[in-house]
Motif scaffolding. Structure first.
Motif, PDB file in Angstrom:
ATOM      1  N   GLU A 144       0.841  -1.201   0.000  1.00 18.05           N
ATOM      2  CA  GLU A 144       0.000   0.000   0.000  1.00 18.05           C
ATOM      3  C   GLU A 144       0.877   1.253   0.000  1.00 18.05           C
ATOM      4  O   GLU A 144       1.751   1.413   0.850  1.00 18.05           O
ATOM      5  CB  GLU A 144      -0.911   0.014   1.223  1.00 18.05           C
ATOM      6  CG  GLU A 144      -1.844   1.226   1.268  1.00 18.05           C
ATOM      7  CD  GLU A 144      -2.702   1.254   2.509  1.00 18.05           C
ATOM      8  OE1 GLU A 144      -3.855   0.794   2.442  1.00 18.05           O
ATOM      9  OE2 GLU A 144      -2.199   1.727   3.555  1.00 18.05           O
ATOM     10  N   ALA A 194      -8.349  11.205  -3.212  1.00 16.33           N
ATOM     11  CA  ALA A 194      -7.645   9.921  -3.095  1.00 16.33           C
ATOM     12  C   ALA A 194      -6.153  10.154  -2.884  1.00 16.33           C
ATOM     13  O   ALA A 194      -5.515  10.909  -3.620  1.00 16.33           O
ATOM     14  CB  ALA A 194      -7.878   9.075  -4.342  1.00 16.33           C
ATOM     15  N   LYS A 201      -4.052   7.274  -1.705  1.00 14.14           N
ATOM     16  CA  LYS A 201      -3.363   5.992  -1.535  1.00 14.14           C
ATOM     17  C   LYS A 201      -3.805   5.034  -2.637  1.00 14.14           C
ATOM     18  O   LYS A 201      -4.887   5.170  -3.215  1.00 14.14           O
ATOM     19  CB  LYS A 201      -3.637   5.386  -0.162  1.00 14.14           C
ATOM     20  CG  LYS A 201      -5.066   4.925   0.067  1.00 14.14           C
ATOM     21  CD  LYS A 201      -5.204   4.293   1.449  1.00 14.14           C
ATOM     22  CE  LYS A 201      -6.640   3.815   1.704  1.00 14.14           C
ATOM     23  NZ  LYS A 201      -6.784   3.195   3.034  1.00 14.14           N
ATOM     24  N   PHE A 202      -2.932   4.069  -2.910  1.00 15.24           N
ATOM     25  CA  PHE A 202      -3.282   3.002  -3.847  1.00 15.24           C
ATOM     26  C   PHE A 202      -2.560   1.729  -3.428  1.00 15.24           C
ATOM     27  O   PHE A 202      -1.531   1.765  -2.738  1.00 15.24           O
ATOM     28  CB  PHE A 202      -2.952   3.387  -5.293  1.00 15.24           C
ATOM     29  CG  PHE A 202      -1.494   3.647  -5.572  1.00 15.24           C
ATOM     30  CD1 PHE A 202      -0.667   2.643  -6.079  1.00 15.24           C
ATOM     31  CD2 PHE A 202      -0.947   4.904  -5.354  1.00 15.24           C
ATOM     32  CE1 PHE A 202       0.670   2.883  -6.350  1.00 15.24           C
ATOM     33  CE2 PHE A 202       0.392   5.163  -5.632  1.00 15.24           C
ATOM     34  CZ  PHE A 202       1.202   4.148  -6.134  1.00 15.24           C
ATOM     35  N   TYR A 247      -1.808   0.617 -15.641  1.00 11.22           N
ATOM     36  CA  TYR A 247      -1.809   0.463 -14.186  1.00 11.22           C
ATOM     37  C   TYR A 247      -0.879  -0.647 -13.694  1.00 11.22           C
ATOM     38  O   TYR A 247      -1.025  -1.111 -12.553  1.00 11.22           O
ATOM     39  CB  TYR A 247      -3.223   0.248 -13.637  1.00 11.22           C
ATOM     40  CG  TYR A 247      -4.154   1.420 -13.844  1.00 11.22           C
ATOM     41  CD1 TYR A 247      -3.858   2.680 -13.306  1.00 11.22           C
ATOM     42  CD2 TYR A 247      -5.325   1.280 -14.575  1.00 11.22           C
ATOM     43  CE1 TYR A 247      -4.716   3.759 -13.502  1.00 11.22           C
ATOM     44  CE2 TYR A 247      -6.188   2.350 -14.777  1.00 11.22           C
ATOM     45  CZ  TYR A 247      -5.875   3.595 -14.239  1.00 11.22           C
ATOM     46  OH  TYR A 247      -6.708   4.663 -14.438  1.00 11.22           O
ATOM     47  N   VAL A 263      -1.746  -2.234 -10.118  1.00 12.33           N
ATOM     48  CA  VAL A 263      -2.619  -1.523  -9.178  1.00 12.33           C
ATOM     49  C   VAL A 263      -3.951  -2.267  -9.108  1.00 12.33           C
ATOM     50  O   VAL A 263      -4.533  -2.606 -10.136  1.00 12.33           O
ATOM     51  CB  VAL A 263      -2.849  -0.071  -9.623  1.00 12.33           C
ATOM     52  CG1 VAL A 263      -3.807   0.646  -8.663  1.00 12.33           C
ATOM     53  CG2 VAL A 263      -1.524   0.677  -9.708  1.00 12.33           C
ATOM     54  N   GLU A 299      -6.222  -1.293  -6.285  1.00 18.99           N
ATOM     55  CA  GLU A 299      -7.086  -0.342  -5.568  1.00 18.99           C
ATOM     56  C   GLU A 299      -6.469   1.053  -5.671  1.00 18.99           C
ATOM     57  O   GLU A 299      -5.252   1.190  -5.729  1.00 18.99           O
ATOM     58  CB  GLU A 299      -7.217  -0.717  -4.085  1.00 18.99           C
ATOM     59  CG  GLU A 299      -7.924  -2.023  -3.802  1.00 18.99           C
ATOM     60  CD  GLU A 299      -7.952  -2.330  -2.312  1.00 18.99           C
ATOM     61  OE1 GLU A 299      -7.796  -1.381  -1.505  1.00 18.99           O
ATOM     62  OE2 GLU A 299      -8.114  -3.511  -1.949  1.00 18.99           O
ATOM     63  N   GLY A 300      -7.329   2.074  -5.661  1.00 24.44           N
ATOM     64  CA  GLY A 300      -6.839   3.446  -5.637  1.00 24.44           C
ATOM     65  C   GLY A 300      -6.458   3.992  -6.997  1.00 24.44           C
ATOM     66  O   GLY A 300      -5.531   4.804  -7.118  1.00 24.44           O
ATOM     67  N   PHE A 301      -7.180   3.587  -8.024  1.00 25.65           N
ATOM     68  CA  PHE A 301      -6.893   4.083  -9.378  1.00 25.65           C
ATOM     69  C   PHE A 301      -7.013   5.607  -9.454  1.00 25.65           C
ATOM     70  O   PHE A 301      -6.302   6.259 -10.219  1.00 25.65           O
ATOM     71  CB  PHE A 301      -7.837   3.419 -10.383  1.00 25.65           C
ATOM     72  CG  PHE A 301      -7.707   1.920 -10.434  1.00 25.65           C
ATOM     73  CD1 PHE A 301      -6.698   1.319 -11.160  1.00 25.65           C
ATOM     74  CD2 PHE A 301      -8.600   1.113  -9.737  1.00 25.65           C
ATOM     75  CE1 PHE A 301      -6.572  -0.061 -11.211  1.00 25.65           C
ATOM     76  CE2 PHE A 301      -8.487  -0.276  -9.773  1.00 25.65           C
ATOM     77  CZ  PHE A 301      -7.464  -0.860 -10.507  1.00 25.65           C
ATOM     78  N   GLU A 302      -7.920   6.157  -8.654  1.00 25.29           N
ATOM     79  CA  GLU A 302      -8.117   7.611  -8.659  1.00 25.29           C
ATOM     80  C   GLU A 302      -6.851   8.337  -8.233  1.00 25.29           C
ATOM     81  O   GLU A 302      -6.515   9.400  -8.778  1.00 25.29           O
ATOM     82  CB  GLU A 302      -9.275   7.996  -7.728  1.00 25.29           C
ATOM     83  CG  GLU A 302      -9.587   9.489  -7.744  1.00 25.29           C
ATOM     84  CD  GLU A 302     -10.598   9.906  -6.690  1.00 25.29           C
ATOM     85  OE1 GLU A 302     -10.708  11.123  -6.445  1.00 25.29           O
ATOM     86  OE2 GLU A 302     -11.256   9.015  -6.096  1.00 25.29           O
ATOM     87  N   ALA A 303      -6.131   7.777  -7.253  1.00 22.88           N
ATOM     88  CA  ALA A 303      -4.886   8.402  -6.796  1.00 22.88           C
ATOM     89  C   ALA A 303      -3.852   8.438  -7.917  1.00 22.88           C
ATOM     90  O   ALA A 303      -3.150   9.441  -8.105  1.00 22.88           O
ATOM     91  CB  ALA A 303      -4.329   7.650  -5.587  1.00 22.88           C
ATOM     92  N   VAL A 304      -3.758   7.342  -8.678  1.00 24.76           N
ATOM     93  CA  VAL A 304      -2.835   7.302  -9.816  1.00 24.76           C
ATOM     94  C   VAL A 304      -3.255   8.321 -10.867  1.00 24.76           C
ATOM     95  O   VAL A 304      -2.414   9.051 -11.422  1.00 24.76           O
ATOM     96  CB  VAL A 304      -2.775   5.883 -10.420  1.00 24.76           C
ATOM     97  CG1 VAL A 304      -1.884   5.870 -11.662  1.00 24.76           C
ATOM     98  CG2 VAL A 304      -2.277   4.876  -9.392  1.00 24.76           C
TER      99      VAL A 304
END
Length: 340
Positions: free
Chosen positions: A160, A175, A177-178, A258, A303, A305-310
């Motif tokens: 994480e 967001a 974290k991913f 991703y 990835v 989880e947390g695609f929005e952060a990327v």
């Protein structure tokens, strides 16, 4: 008169009998008390025997426990020594592999010439070196896989990332974290082990995402607004985790959107998250500027989880120039191995 005298006599007799009754009762009470005292004494003696027996049993158990503890401690020390030996062997193989690969690259880049001026084919030498390289890579992969399973347990393995944008440029959204999941060990055992070691030692904490190239968001040991003044590259060097020994790649785990890969030759410590499908760009033959054109960047995670952060990172502004360095670096607060 006779009757009166008889009545008096009966009364006197009753008076005489009363002390006898009281004395009998006292004797009975005394007897009961003695019996109780006897019972108490017996109970006391029994408890002492029982306590002594328990103490003896405890002593025996303690001795047995100490023997088992000594035996287990020795086994653990032997196992740790064996593990250290295996780690040392793996490390020596990696060093040998790097040196051999370097020699092989030099041979390919600068072919020797014979006295007659013709190029020396040296195909036999190349074949031998290639066979040695392949064997070393296989040995390193096998040892890396065993080390990962022993140290981190069964798959899957996840890490994480906690990030923080520079206050000077905070993209829209919240967001921060991913989570990534490592590639299967059967595909990328060496590179998975390499990255997990970096994460487990906390080497990525304090590093930055510093490049937004359009097709990737790249991170590495560069300080940021949270780690100013720290030499974040030195820990990588001290742990001998700056770059991979060879460019491991598996066609069943390509550089799709991703996924994560190591940048450079040899790859690391910089890594990137693909923001588009980079299968051709970073797969075999995609990086033609390097000495061995057929090699690929190691692709070692994706990835989940947390695609929005990327996606938020991919919107950060860049400085002028082809490198696309970010105007404001994104801090990697932590990159921790988490339970799957």
């Amino acid at each position: 008169m006779v009757q009166l005298s008889k009545a008096k006599a009966d009364k006197a007799g009753n008076l005489y009998k009363q002390p006898q009754s009281k004395r009998g009762t006292s004797r009975i009470l005394l007897l009961i008390v003695l019996i109780l005292i006897g019972l108490l004494v017996y109970q006391h003696n029994y408890s002492e025997d029982e306590i002594n027996a328990l103490l003896e049993e405890k002593k025996e158990l303690s001795t047995e426990f100490e023997k088992k503890l000594t035996s287990l401690t020795k086994e653990m020390m032997d196992a740790e020594e064996e593990k250290h030996g295996a780690e040392q062997s793996r490390h020596e193989l990696e060093v040998e592999l790097r040196e051999l690969k370097k020699d092989n690259d030099e041979i390919k880049a600068k072919p020797k010439k014979s006295k007659g001026g013709e190029k020396e084919t040296s195909s036999k030498v190349k074949d031998v070196m290639l066979a040695q390289l392949t064997k070393l890579e296989t040995d390193v992969q096998r040892m890396a896989k065993n080390t990962v399973l022993e140290k981190y347990g069964p798959e899957p393995y996840r890490v994480e990332f906690q990030i923080e944008f520079n206050p000077e440029e905070v993209p829209e959204g919240t967001a921060d974290k991913f989570v990534i999941e490592m590639a299967p060990l059967d595909y990328m055992p060496y590179t998975v082990h390499f990255f997990l070691e970096q994460a487990s030692k906390g080497l990525l904490d304090g590093c930055s995402f510093h490049r937004n190239a359009g097709h990737v968001v790249q991170g590495g040991p560069i300080s940021n607004h949270l780690s100013q003044g720290r030499n974040v590259r030195k820990p990588f060097q001290e742990a001998d985790l700056t770059s991979v020994a060879f460019q491991e790649y598996h066609e069943k785990f390509p550089h799709v959107k991703y996924t994560l890969g190591y940048a450079g030759r040899p790859g690391g410590p910089d890594f990137y998250v693909s923001t588009i499908d980079n299968t051709k760009n970073h797969g075999p033959g995609g990086q033609g500027s390097y000495a061995i054109k057929s090699e690929a960047d190691p692709c070692f995670a994706k990835v989940i989880e947390g695609f929005e952060a990327v996606n938020r990172m991919a919107t950060v502004s860049v400085q002028p120039g082809s490198y696309k360095r970010m105007e404001h670096y994104i801090a990697i607060k932590s990159a921790k191995i988490v339970k799957s």
